[in-house]
Design a protein around this motif. Structure first.
Motif, PDB file in Angstrom:
ATOM      1  N   MET A 184       9.241 -34.658  30.576  1.00 43.20           N
ATOM      2  CA  MET A 184       8.478 -34.529  29.338  1.00 43.20           C
ATOM      3  C   MET A 184       7.294 -33.580  29.523  1.00 43.20           C
ATOM      4  O   MET A 184       7.137 -32.603  28.822  1.00 43.20           O
ATOM      5  CB  MET A 184       7.987 -35.930  28.945  1.00 43.20           C
ATOM      6  N   ILE A 185       6.483 -33.911  30.547  1.00 40.30           N
ATOM      7  CA  ILE A 185       5.378 -33.009  30.882  1.00 40.30           C
ATOM      8  C   ILE A 185       5.666 -32.436  32.268  1.00 40.30           C
ATOM      9  O   ILE A 185       5.870 -33.185  33.219  1.00 40.30           O
ATOM     10  CB  ILE A 185       4.027 -33.754  30.922  1.00 40.30           C
ATOM     11  N   GLU A 186       5.713 -31.110  32.316  1.00 41.93           N
ATOM     12  CA  GLU A 186       5.981 -30.499  33.601  1.00 41.93           C
ATOM     13  C   GLU A 186       4.865 -29.517  33.917  1.00 41.93           C
ATOM     14  O   GLU A 186       4.660 -28.556  33.184  1.00 41.93           O
ATOM     15  CB  GLU A 186       7.321 -29.772  33.540  1.00 41.93           C
ATOM     16  N   VAL A 187       4.155 -29.789  34.981  1.00 42.78           N
ATOM     17  CA  VAL A 187       3.024 -28.939  35.354  1.00 42.78           C
ATOM     18  C   VAL A 187       3.451 -28.090  36.538  1.00 42.78           C
ATOM     19  O   VAL A 187       3.946 -28.617  37.538  1.00 42.78           O
ATOM     20  CB  VAL A 187       1.803 -29.813  35.720  1.00 42.78           C
ATOM     21  N   LYS A 188       3.302 -26.774  36.375  1.00 41.47           N
ATOM     22  CA  LYS A 188       3.824 -25.868  37.396  1.00 41.47           C
ATOM     23  C   LYS A 188       2.738 -24.969  37.946  1.00 41.47           C
ATOM     24  O   LYS A 188       2.331 -24.012  37.302  1.00 41.47           O
ATOM     25  CB  LYS A 188       4.914 -24.977  36.781  1.00 41.47           C
ATOM     26  N   GLY A 189       2.292 -25.287  39.127  1.00 37.90           N
ATOM     27  CA  GLY A 189       1.380 -24.400  39.859  1.00 37.90           C
ATOM     28  C   GLY A 189       0.118 -24.013  39.117  1.00 37.90           C
ATOM     29  O   GLY A 189      -0.286 -22.851  39.122  1.00 37.90           O
ATOM     30  N   LEU A 190      -0.526 -24.983  38.459  1.00 41.65           N
ATOM     31  CA  LEU A 190      -1.738 -24.665  37.705  1.00 41.65           C
ATOM     32  C   LEU A 190      -2.890 -24.280  38.638  1.00 41.65           C
ATOM     33  O   LEU A 190      -3.155 -24.957  39.634  1.00 41.65           O
ATOM     34  CB  LEU A 190      -2.175 -25.850  36.844  1.00 41.65           C
ATOM     35  N   VAL A 191      -3.543 -23.175  38.274  1.00 43.14           N
ATOM     36  CA  VAL A 191      -4.716 -22.712  39.009  1.00 43.14           C
ATOM     37  C   VAL A 191      -5.792 -22.399  37.990  1.00 43.14           C
ATOM     38  O   VAL A 191      -5.508 -21.849  36.932  1.00 43.14           O
ATOM     39  CB  VAL A 191      -4.398 -21.429  39.821  1.00 43.14           C
ATOM     40  N   LYS A 192      -7.034 -22.794  38.287  1.00 43.06           N
ATOM     41  CA  LYS A 192      -8.140 -22.370  37.427  1.00 43.06           C
ATOM     42  C   LYS A 192      -9.335 -21.982  38.270  1.00 43.06           C
ATOM     43  O   LYS A 192      -9.818 -22.777  39.085  1.00 43.06           O
ATOM     44  CB  LYS A 192      -8.544 -23.489  36.460  1.00 43.06           C
ATOM     45  N   GLN A 206     -10.837 -31.761  45.603  1.00 48.00           N
ATOM     46  CA  GLN A 206     -11.144 -30.338  45.708  1.00 48.00           C
ATOM     47  C   GLN A 206     -10.059 -29.470  45.083  1.00 48.00           C
ATOM     48  O   GLN A 206      -9.662 -28.456  45.640  1.00 48.00           O
ATOM     49  CB  GLN A 206     -11.354 -29.957  47.174  1.00 48.00           C
ATOM     50  N   GLY A 207      -9.564 -29.908  43.942  1.00 49.82           N
ATOM     51  CA  GLY A 207      -8.602 -29.104  43.196  1.00 49.82           C
ATOM     52  C   GLY A 207      -7.161 -29.199  43.667  1.00 49.82           C
ATOM     53  O   GLY A 207      -6.275 -28.599  43.076  1.00 49.82           O
ATOM     54  N   LYS A 208      -6.913 -29.968  44.737  1.00 53.08           N
ATOM     55  CA  LYS A 208      -5.541 -30.077  45.254  1.00 53.08           C
ATOM     56  C   LYS A 208      -5.038 -31.515  45.137  1.00 53.08           C
ATOM     57  O   LYS A 208      -5.816 -32.463  45.182  1.00 53.08           O
ATOM     58  CB  LYS A 208      -5.518 -29.681  46.734  1.00 53.08           C
ATOM     59  N   ILE A 209      -3.712 -31.636  45.034  1.00 46.53           N
ATOM     60  CA  ILE A 209      -3.129 -32.971  45.040  1.00 46.53           C
ATOM     61  C   ILE A 209      -3.056 -33.470  46.479  1.00 46.53           C
ATOM     62  O   ILE A 209      -2.502 -32.787  47.350  1.00 46.53           O
ATOM     63  CB  ILE A 209      -1.714 -32.959  44.419  1.00 46.53           C
ATOM     64  N   ILE A 248      -1.722 -26.977  41.282  1.00 39.88           N
ATOM     65  CA  ILE A 248      -1.294 -28.351  41.014  1.00 39.88           C
ATOM     66  C   ILE A 248       0.042 -28.358  40.277  1.00 39.88           C
ATOM     67  O   ILE A 248       0.195 -27.663  39.271  1.00 39.88           O
ATOM     68  CB  ILE A 248      -2.384 -29.106  40.214  1.00 39.88           C
ATOM     69  N   SER A 249       0.988 -29.103  40.811  1.00 35.89           N
ATOM     70  CA  SER A 249       2.295 -29.250  40.173  1.00 35.89           C
ATOM     71  C   SER A 249       2.690 -30.718  40.181  1.00 35.89           C
ATOM     72  O   SER A 249       2.486 -31.419  41.165  1.00 35.89           O
ATOM     73  CB  SER A 249       3.378 -28.476  40.927  1.00 35.89           C
ATOM     74  N   PHE A 250       3.229 -31.175  39.074  1.00 33.81           N
ATOM     75  CA  PHE A 250       3.838 -32.512  39.026  1.00 33.81           C
ATOM     76  C   PHE A 250       4.612 -32.613  37.725  1.00 33.81           C
ATOM     77  O   PHE A 250       4.515 -31.726  36.863  1.00 33.81           O
ATOM     78  CB  PHE A 250       2.788 -33.622  39.136  1.00 33.81           C
ATOM     79  N   SER A 251       5.406 -33.664  37.591  1.00 30.57           N
ATOM     80  CA  SER A 251       6.046 -33.861  36.293  1.00 30.57           C
ATOM     81  C   SER A 251       6.001 -35.332  35.924  1.00 30.57           C
ATOM     82  O   SER A 251       5.947 -36.202  36.781  1.00 30.57           O
ATOM     83  CB  SER A 251       7.478 -33.315  36.300  1.00 30.57           C
TER      84      SER A 251
END
Lengths: 241, 238
Positions: free
Chosen positions: A1-9, A207-210, A20-23
């Motif tokens: 449903m929600i797929e997060v792929k390699g988010l960087v900010k 610190q921004g990482k999983i 950050i990636s997860f689903s």
């Protein structure tokens, strides 16, 4: 449903969210944990299309948030941190406005959606009060009502129980749990017990990482006998510097 | 979508005493200026020119007052996060809010209609001229509010928003103010002064007061609004 792929900010030179990636599937309640400033809210803001990622993307119900943010916003119910609202409006007016923007054009459909949201979040007694006169707990519930109004398949809740008294907390948890079977839910929190009480999965960011992505049972098994906050502390030690 | 946002924003003025204070002060000031500085009676002419004459100056205060909250307030209260996670595009949100402020300022102008009725009762005015004056005032208000909406998006503080709007609008008024152009004429050639004056508000409002609707003036006011709103969208999407 929600797929997060390699988010960087990046904010200037600082990397707030780092790959950050997860689903999350329907039926999941994902507990999103981490110390303040670890990047939880930033990640949620990127998934909901409020801020643009430096890199990576999120796909919600098949829509890419970078290509079609409006479509993503349509299928998400989002409760921002501290539940902002238009203080000068009454609860009823505010929810009516949300329903209008959500595309419920005719007055009957709109009223029905507003009624349902008010009922679910027990706002009946304050519906004619302006939001700025409400207590923190009620305001939080208005934010909740606004997020639930269109019965979205994906719910993103940034600290939904923040500022509530223990009874209200239990109520909100029960509400989330009762809806979870047909929705994908992400909620961020500081309260570890909350995660154990309702979440089917835990992600801890530091610190921004999983640093952790597992079930509550697996999380507890990391250090049998230890308190949850001790495990949390040992995992996020980098954020304390 | 635009319609829903417009409605919320427009009614928003009336949810607080802001609208009533604004309307009363605006009407008192605009009509008062026409009577006392504009010699409405002494002129002995059945026209609203002495009312319209002061609008470019009055809008300097009242357009920023109507426009300052548009975005600054959303940013301060955090509701901008709510608005932009609802299924609306930035353009829709900008237009909805802008049109609400425009409609509100237009309402303030139109509420001076008893002036027009008075003129009609006392004499035999050129009704076409009265009407074009109102049309021009509303177009001009649109240009002012474009600027105010943009400056409001640049800050989370309404006071800063007001001050910047005021200064930018003041520049546009000065560019076309005859006194300023006269002074400019001493140092610049006529062509250059004409060009500068053409960028200002007043020379484009004048013809409306005299009963002329020149498409170029309409286009001028609409372009000022259009350009500022475009930048407004860019600023918010940044």
């Amino acid at each position: 449903m929600i797929e997060v792929k390699g988010l960087v900010k990046n904010f200037g030179a600082k990397r707030a969210v780092d790959n950050i990636s997860f689903s999350v599937r329907r039926g999941d309640i994902l507990g999103f944990l981490g110390p303040n400033g670890a990047g939880k809210s930033t990640t949620m803001k990127m998934i909901t299309g409020f801020i643009t990622p430096t890199d990576g993307t999120a796909i919600v119900d098949g829509h890419d948030v970078r290509r079609d943010p409006v479509a993503v916003k349509r299928v998400i119910g989002y409760l921002p941190e501290s539940a902002p609202a238009y203080g000068e409006m009454t609860v009823g007016e505010f929810l009516g406005f949300i329903a209008g923007v959500r595309g419920f054009r005719d007055a009957e459909a709109r009223a029905e959606k507003v009624e349902r949201a008010i009922r679910l979040t027990h706002l009946e007694s304050v519906r004619h009060q302006t939001i700025e006169t409400l207590s923190k707990g009620y305001r939080q519930r208005v934010g909740f009502a606004q997020a639930l109004l269109h019965d979205p398949p994906a719910l993103i809740l940034d600290e939904p129980t923040d500022g509530l008294d223990p009874n209200q907390k239990n109520e909100v948890r029960a509400l989330i749990k009762s809806m979870a079977s047909e929705k994908a839910v992400i909620l961020s929190t500081h309260i570890l017990e909350e995660v154990e009480a309702i979440c089917t999965r835990i992600i801890i960011v530091s610190q921004g990482k999983i640093v952790v992505d597992e079930t509550p049972a697996e999380f507890r098994a990391r250090q049998p006998g230890a308190r949850l906050d001790e495990i949390f502390r040992s995992l996020t030690v980098g954020d304390m510097a | 979508m635009i319609c829903t946002i417009f409605k919320r924003e427009f009614l928003g003025y009336f949810r607080t005493p802001v609208a009533y204070v604004f309307l009363i002060v605006f009407l008192t000031a605009s009509v008062g200026l026409a009577f006392f500085l504009g010699n409405f009676f002494k002129n002995n002419a059945a026209t609203l020119e002495s009312y319209f004459l002061f609008l470019p100056w009055l809008f300097l205060f009242f357009a920023p007052a109507a426009g300052m909250r548009l975005w600054a307030e959303e940013k301060r209260s955090g509701s901008i996060e709510l608005l932009f996670t609802l299924p609306v595009t930035t353009t829709q949100a900008v237009l909805g809010k802008y049109l609400a402020a425009w409609a509100f300022l237009a309402l303030a102008v139109v509420l001076s209609f008893p002036m027009a009725l008075t003129v009609g009762y006392l004499g035999d005015p050129d009704w076409g001229g009265v009407l074009t004056g109102y049309v021009g005032a509303i177009f001009m208000a649109g240009a002012y509010l474009g600027i105010c909406s943009l400056t409001s998006a640049l800050t989370r503080n309404q006071v800063i928003s007001f001050v910047i709007s005021f200064v930018v609008c003041l520049v546009f008024v000065f560019l076309g103010w005859s006194v300023f152009n006269g002074a400019l004429g001493a140092v610049l050639p006529v062509g250059a002064v004409d060009f500068v004056a053409n960028c200002g508000f007043i020379p484009h409002f004048d013809p409306f007061m005299k009963g002329i609707i020149d498409p170029r003036d309409v286009i001028y006011f609409l372009s000022v609004a259009g350009i500022t709103l475009f930048i407004n969208v860019v600023v918010l999407e940044r």
